[in-house]
Design an enzyme around this catalytic site. Structure first.
Site, PDB file in Angstrom:
ATOM      1  N   GLY A  34       0.799  -1.222   0.000  1.00 23.98           N
ATOM      2  CA  GLY A  34       0.000   0.000   0.000  1.00 23.98           C
ATOM      3  C   GLY A  34       0.825   1.263   0.000  1.00 23.98           C
ATOM      4  N   ASP A  55      10.555  -7.257  -1.790  1.00 24.65           N
ATOM      5  CA  ASP A  55       9.289  -7.701  -1.202  1.00 24.65           C
ATOM      6  C   ASP A  55       9.184  -9.209  -1.411  1.00 24.65           C
ATOM      7  OD1 ASP A  55       6.463  -8.225  -0.629  1.00 24.65           O
ATOM      8  OD2 ASP A  55       6.201  -6.054  -0.753  1.00 24.65           O
ATOM      9  N   ARG A  66      -5.993  -0.794  -2.322  1.00 25.69           N
ATOM     10  CA  ARG A  66      -5.019   0.217  -1.921  1.00 25.69           C
ATOM     11  C   ARG A  66      -3.670   0.052  -2.617  1.00 25.69           C
ATOM     12  NH1 ARG A  66      -5.072  -3.900   1.632  1.00 25.69           N
ATOM     13  NH2 ARG A  66      -3.131  -4.586   2.628  1.00 25.69           N
ATOM     14  N   CYS A 178      -3.279  -4.151   9.655  1.00 24.92           N
ATOM     15  CA  CYS A 178      -4.288  -3.804   8.654  1.00 24.92           C
ATOM     16  C   CYS A 178      -5.383  -4.867   8.590  1.00 24.92           C
ATOM     17  CB  CYS A 178      -3.626  -3.651   7.286  1.00 24.92           C
ATOM     18  SG  CYS A 178      -2.575  -2.182   7.136  1.00 24.92           S
TER      19      CYS A 178
END
Length: 322
Positions: A34, A55, A66, A178
């Site tokens: 995000g 990542d 998002r 989240c």
């Protein structure tokens, strides 16, 4: 040079010299979620020459509200590789390199060494502290941000200014995630865009420097705030994050996850305790070996370490199991 950057080069703060600085810059971005999506889009759009994207995660449908770099057809694909390909289609003049890996205490120093500036877009307690330690040791600027629910912050650390640890030496165990608390896509977009702006400010060498500044954003009240922390002292000591492979048979390992969360610990003989019961370790004869505190994100491990340090335990290490 093409007309791509004409509208920013006309700015006296950029010009031809500033654009050349951006083209020569190398930025390490940890996290392509995000926060990372707007960071990557705006740095690529501005012409930052080399972007290295780290990542370990893959794209899920729950990410898409998002993370606009991705589409339905990308579900299941690597975030790092997919974002790198999208950026190169968007701006063929830049280099975008994907590294499909988790940031760890073992690889952080080498990754940071190859960058002019580092962006912490992982929204992970462990990543923030690991990157802060590596950037502080090499005087590399670090732009970090975090968003939960409808509030968040972005700030510029290290690079000759105070580290993340100097500003946030402690962490609350009640922070949530989240997944548990939720997050609004536009709040993430605002903070990620602000991260990109702080990075460009530093790469262009604008004054006054944004190092030593945190900007906060409350999307519910539509309010910005923040504070300066230039001159904040570095902690005299801190508990380091270590890689799971660095845990030895001599360590006393405490897994802070519940049995429901993780039925089996990766460490044989690990004790199962919670943050509010970890003091049981010093109600017995004081441990004569290192205590390694483990949890998913590092948040509970940091809080437990703070409790033990208050009880005089010094030989501690942390592991984030992801």
């Amino acid at each position: 040079m093409s007309d791509r950057y004409a509208r920013q080069m006309v700015l006296p703060e950029v010009g031809a010299d500033g654009q050349a600085r951006l083209a020569a810059a190398s930025v390490l971005v940890i996290g392509a979620g995000g926060l990372g999506c707007p960071v990557l889009q705006y740095l690529a759009g501005a012409g930052v020459g080399r972007l290295t994207i780290v990542d370990h995660d893959t794209i899920e449908e729950t990410n898409l509200h998002r993370q606009p770099l991705y589409a339905m057809a990308d579900i299941g694909r690597s975030k790092a590789e997919t974002s790198a390909m999208a950026l190169k289609r968007f701006n063929p003049a830049i280099e975008a390199t994907a590294i499909v890996a988790r940031l760890t205490p073992q690889n952080a120093a080498a990754l940071v060494a190859g960058a002019d500036l580092v962006i912490d877009a992982a929204d992970s307690f462990a990543v923030s502290y690991i990157l802060s330690d590596a950037c502080h040791a090499t005087a590399k600027p670090l732009v970090s941000a975090s968003v939960i629910g409808m509030t968040g912050y972005a700030g510029a650390f290290c690079g000759g200014g105070p580290s993340y640890r100097a500003v946030f030496p402690d962490v609350s165990v009640d922070g949530g995630t989240c997944a548990s608390v939720g997050v609004l896509g536009t709040a993430v977009a605002v903070l990620g865009s602000l991260q990109a702006h702080l990075a460009l400010h530093l790469l262009l060498g604008l004054e006054p420097s944004v190092l030593g500044r945190v900007v906060t954003f409350d999307a519910r009240r539509l309010a910005f705030g923040g504070f300066g922390f230039a001159g904040s002292p570095e902690p005299e000591s801190f508990v380091p994050f270590i890689a799971p492979a660095s845990v030895t048979a001599d360590d006393l390992v405490v897994d802070l996850r519940s049995l429901e969360e993780a039925p089996q610990s990766p460490f044989a003989g690990a004790r199962r305790l919670q943050v509010d019961t970890v003091e049981a370790l010093v109600q017995e004869p004081p441990p004569s070996r290192r205590i390694v505190l483990c949890c998913r994100s590092g948040q509970r491990a940091l809080a437990a370490a703070d409790r033990l340090r208050q009880r005089g335990v010094a030989d501690l290490a942390l592991v984030a199991l992801g």
